[in-house]
Design an enzyme around this catalytic site. Structure first.
Site, PDB file in Angstrom:
ATOM      1  CG  ASP A  39      25.930  33.672  35.240  1.00 61.86           C
ATOM      2  OD1 ASP A  39      24.899  34.169  34.748  1.00 61.86           O
ATOM      3  OD2 ASP A  39      26.216  32.483  35.149  1.00 61.86           O
ATOM      4  CG  HIS A  57      32.656  29.639  30.781  1.00 58.80           C
ATOM      5  ND1 HIS A  57      32.598  28.584  29.907  1.00 58.80           N
ATOM      6  CD2 HIS A  57      31.383  29.924  31.138  1.00 58.80           C
ATOM      7  CE1 HIS A  57      31.341  28.260  29.731  1.00 58.80           C
ATOM      8  NE2 HIS A  57      30.577  29.045  30.469  1.00 58.80           N
ATOM      9  CG  HIS A  99      25.510  25.267  35.469  1.00 57.97           C
ATOM     10  ND1 HIS A  99      25.692  26.091  34.394  1.00 57.97           N
ATOM     11  CD2 HIS A  99      24.668  24.270  35.036  1.00 57.97           C
ATOM     12  CE1 HIS A  99      24.994  25.633  33.353  1.00 57.97           C
ATOM     13  NE2 HIS A  99      24.365  24.529  33.719  1.00 57.97           N
TER      14      HIS A  99
HETATM   15  N1  CMC Z   1      38.630  32.466  40.974  1.00 59.26           N
HETATM   16  C1  CMC Z   1      39.898  32.131  41.265  1.00 59.26           C
HETATM   17  N2  CMC Z   1      40.582  31.155  40.644  1.00 59.26           N
HETATM   18  C2  CMC Z   1      39.929  30.473  39.686  1.00 59.26           C
HETATM   19  C3  CMC Z   1      38.598  30.753  39.333  1.00 59.26           C
HETATM   20  C4  CMC Z   1      37.941  31.799  40.012  1.00 59.26           C
HETATM   21  N3  CMC Z   1      36.685  32.126  39.701  1.00 59.26           N
HETATM   22  N4  CMC Z   1      38.193  29.910  38.348  1.00 59.26           N
HETATM   23  C5  CMC Z   1      39.238  29.121  38.090  1.00 59.26           C
HETATM   24  N5  CMC Z   1      40.295  29.458  38.911  1.00 59.26           N
HETATM   25  C6  CMC Z   1      41.644  28.885  38.850  1.00 59.26           C
HETATM   26  C7  CMC Z   1      41.696  27.491  39.455  1.00 59.26           C
HETATM   27  O1  CMC Z   1      41.963  27.537  40.841  1.00 59.26           O
HETATM   28  C8  CMC Z   1      42.793  26.874  38.661  1.00 59.26           C
HETATM   29  O2  CMC Z   1      44.036  27.358  39.147  1.00 59.26           O
HETATM   30  P1  CMC Z   1      45.376  26.415  39.121  1.00 59.26           P
HETATM   31  O3  CMC Z   1      45.616  26.116  37.668  1.00 59.26           O
HETATM   32  O4  CMC Z   1      46.413  27.245  39.774  1.00 59.26           O
HETATM   33  O5  CMC Z   1      44.985  25.187  39.898  1.00 59.26           O
HETATM   34  C9  CMC Z   1      42.615  27.466  37.259  1.00 59.26           C
HETATM   35  O6  CMC Z   1      41.993  28.732  37.482  1.00 59.26           O
HETATM   36  C10 CMC Z   1      41.781  26.621  36.315  1.00 59.26           C
HETATM   37  O7  CMC Z   1      40.534  26.370  36.951  1.00 59.26           O
HETATM   38  P2  CMC Z   1      39.663  25.037  36.776  1.00 59.26           P
HETATM   39  O8  CMC Z   1      39.048  24.699  38.108  1.00 59.26           O
HETATM   40  O9  CMC Z   1      40.485  23.991  36.100  1.00 59.26           O
HETATM   41  O10 CMC Z   1      38.565  25.506  35.777  1.00 59.26           O
HETATM   42  P3  CMC Z   1      37.233  24.719  35.469  1.00 59.26           P
HETATM   43  O11 CMC Z   1      37.072  24.737  34.012  1.00 59.26           O
HETATM   44  O12 CMC Z   1      37.178  23.387  36.136  1.00 59.26           O
HETATM   45  O13 CMC Z   1      36.122  25.634  36.178  1.00 59.26           O
HETATM   46  C11 CMC Z   1      34.481  27.262  36.554  1.00 59.26           C
HETATM   47  C12 CMC Z   1      35.347  26.554  35.511  1.00 59.26           C
HETATM   48  C13 CMC Z   1      33.464  28.177  35.852  1.00 59.26           C
HETATM   49  C14 CMC Z   1      33.682  26.221  37.368  1.00 59.26           C
HETATM   50  C15 CMC Z   1      35.404  28.099  37.478  1.00 59.26           C
HETATM   51  O14 CMC Z   1      36.120  29.049  36.721  1.00 59.26           O
HETATM   52  C16 CMC Z   1      34.641  28.761  38.606  1.00 59.26           C
HETATM   53  O15 CMC Z   1      34.394  28.119  39.643  1.00 59.26           O
HETATM   54  N6  CMC Z   1      34.242  30.065  38.432  1.00 59.26           N
HETATM   55  C17 CMC Z   1      33.441  30.741  39.401  1.00 59.26           C
HETATM   56  C18 CMC Z   1      31.993  30.303  39.263  1.00 59.26           C
HETATM   57  C19 CMC Z   1      31.316  30.919  38.058  1.00 59.26           C
HETATM   58  O16 CMC Z   1      31.397  32.116  37.828  1.00 59.26           O
HETATM   59  N7  CMC Z   1      30.587  30.062  37.314  1.00 59.26           N
HETATM   60  C20 CMC Z   1      29.737  30.523  36.203  1.00 59.26           C
HETATM   61  C21 CMC Z   1      30.191  30.078  34.862  1.00 59.26           C
HETATM   62  S1  CMC Z   1      29.296  30.958  33.580  1.00 59.26           S
HETATM   63  C22 CMC Z   1      27.689  30.392  33.706  1.00 59.26           C
HETATM   64  C23 CMC Z   1      27.486  29.054  33.143  1.00 59.26           C
HETATM   65  O17 CMC Z   1      27.747  28.855  31.939  1.00 59.26           O
HETATM   66  O18 CMC Z   1      27.024  28.177  33.900  1.00 59.26           O
END
Ligand code: CMC
Length: 426
Positions: A365, A307, A266
């Site tokens: 971010d 995201h 987050h």
């Molecule tokens: N790098 C590599 N792979 C990723 C990433 C990433 N940053 N984010 C998602 N994936 C992959 C994930 O492994 C999955 O792959 P597969 O379908 O092959 O299993 C796919 O993309 C979908 O990911 P998810 O985990 O289902 O996505 P989510 O909605 O649960 O997670 C997130 C969203 C923001 C937590 C995640 O994208 C992440 O950890 N990003 C990095 C941290 C980040 O930048 N967070 C800030 C968000 S913006 C600020 C805010 O609003 O808080």
């Protein structure tokens, strides 16, 4: 009320459950599942990916189209034409202020920028090397010990005063966290300066030298505040609403939001972006990290990409990217090695099939981390600045929650533990 119905049948149960379907002013319809509890059923939605937990009229997001509206106004238009304090007014009141209302609002915020002098001593209880978020979460929670006169959550005037206090004091507290960590005296707020400029003054000013305003940096700071101001029912805002639902005092609720924001998935992401760039260290190592990010057996993720809600692009990131370019040009540091790594990462992620297929675009971010680094804000202050900016969103949602009849939040579960058994008595 609902003019549509959803019908649910379950194997082994004869009854057809009729569930009301409601439409908002925009966005997906919602199915009202509340009657299911009385039928011995719960809905199951870990991570709340399909759950509308409340009614709200503050912010609207269409993740697929990359739309973010506050009070109906697109974030791009607010970033272009408004400023942080005006956006605060909008989030709190649902409408943009007239010129006179804005002036009154700004003046009232300014009246509250100082913190109680006794709070200065509170900081001394922390180690100098404490993470500023750990100080902030404690100090903001402690505000309830200082401002007893605005804690009646059922009184609209108390709620308003609380909002003013929080908007005004968060920059002061954030800067105090920084000054404490470097052993410099706290800088008092200066009410002749704009909100963002005053924050920079409290960060970088000192009693020995006059603080000199840089309008480009002050504008960039204000934009960072504005773009982070609210984001609908994200993890920290939902935490604030849930804490608020028990009747907890607003300062304690905001402290719970700060705690939820801290995590790298987050608000901690902006700090994690810089940590990651440092870890990569050199453009030659980027490929290795990209391979790791794509490896399903490796927990490493590219910080600042992806995201939960935006599956196309993050509209805040677009504005932030432009501000980022302006700041780098102003400071003449386009060739900073870490920033070069960031630019290359951005390019790879926008072209690489893995990221494109999963719609993992740079988020707000990614760029805010780069701007904050360029401005000279220490990495461990990044999430503190996010918390400062998001406080208006938290208090607006908290206030909205308390402005209408409400219930304590109490989710249920799919129990997977042992069935009932007797305690062994030998
Ligand atoms: N790098 C590599 N792979 C990723 C990433 C990433 N940053 N984010 C998602 N994936 C992959 C994930 O492994 C999955 O792959 P597969 O379908 O092959 O299993 C796919 O993309 C979908 O990911 P998810 O985990 O289902 O996505 P989510 O909605 O649960 O997670 C997130 C969203 C923001 C937590 C995640 O994208 C992440 O950890 N990003 C990095 C941290 C980040 O930048 N967070 C800030 C968000 S913006 C600020 C805010 O609003 O808080």
């Amino acid at each position: 009320m609902a003019d549509k119905k959803a019908r649910l049948t379950i194997d082994g149960i004869d009854e057809v459950f009729e569930l009301p379907v409601y439409s908002g002013t925009m966005g997906p319809d919602v199915v009202d599942v509340r009657a299911l509890t009385g039928k011995g059923l719960f809905t199951y939605d870990p991570g709340f990916v399909s759950t509308a937990a409340c009614d709200s009229s503050i912010t609207y997001i269409d993740g697929g189209k990359g739309v973010l509206l506050h009070g109906g106004y697109p974030i791009e238009q607010l970033a272009e034409n408004s400023d942080y304090l005006e956006t605060c007014y909008l989030l709190l009141n649902g409408e943009l202020p007239t010129a006179e209302q804005k002036q009154t609002f700004v003046n009232t915020v300014k009246k509250h920028t100082m913190v109680h002098e006794q709070m200065n001593h509170f900081f001394n209880g922390f180690r100098r090397d404490a993470h500023p978020m750990s100080i902030m979460v404690g100090v903001v929670g402690a505000l309830s010990a200082f401002y007893h006169d605005s804690l009646d959550i059922d009184d609209a005037h108390h709620r308003e005063v609380c909002a003013y206090r929080l908007i005004a004091k968060m920059p002061t507290i954030a800067a105090m966290c920084y000054k404490y960590s470097i052993g410099q005296p706290f800088q008092y707020p200066r009410n002749d300066l704009d909100y963002a400029d005053n924050f920079l003054q409290m960060m970088y000013g000192n009693p020995c030298e006059d603080y000199v305003t840089n309008p480009v940096l002050a504008k960039a700071m204000d934009k960072i505040f504005l773009l982070h101001a609210d984001h609908e029912q994200n993890a920290s805002t939902s935490t604030v609403r849930l804490a608020g639902s028990s009747g907890a005092n607003p300062f304690a609720c905001i402290a719970s939001g700060i705690a939820a924001l801290w995590g790298p998935a987050h608000g901690g992401a902006n700090e994690a972006v810089l940590t990651m760039l440092n870890e990569i260290g050199d453009e030659a190592n980027i490929e290795e990290f990209i391979v790791r990010a794509k490896d399903p057996d490796d927990s490493f993720r590219l910080m600042g990409f992806g995201h939960r809600v935006y599956r196309n692009f993050d509209p805040r990131a677009k504005v932030m990217k432009q501000t980022c370019d302006e700041v780098l040009a102003e400071l003449g540091i386009e060739n900073d090695p870490l920033l070069k790594i960031a630019k290359r990462l951005e390019q790879i992620a926008l072209e690489d099939e893995y990221f494109v297929e999963r719609k993992l675009y740079p988020n707000v971010d990614f760029y805010s981390g780069i701007i904050l680094k360029a401005i000279g804000i220490p990495t461990n202050m990044f999430t503190v600045i996010f918390a400062l900016s998001r406080t208006i969103g938290w208090i607006s949602h908290w206030s909205e929650f308390h402005s209408s009849p409400n219930k304590i939040g109490r989710p249920r579960q799919l129990y997977t533990g042992p069935t009932q058994r007797d305690y062994p008595t030998k």
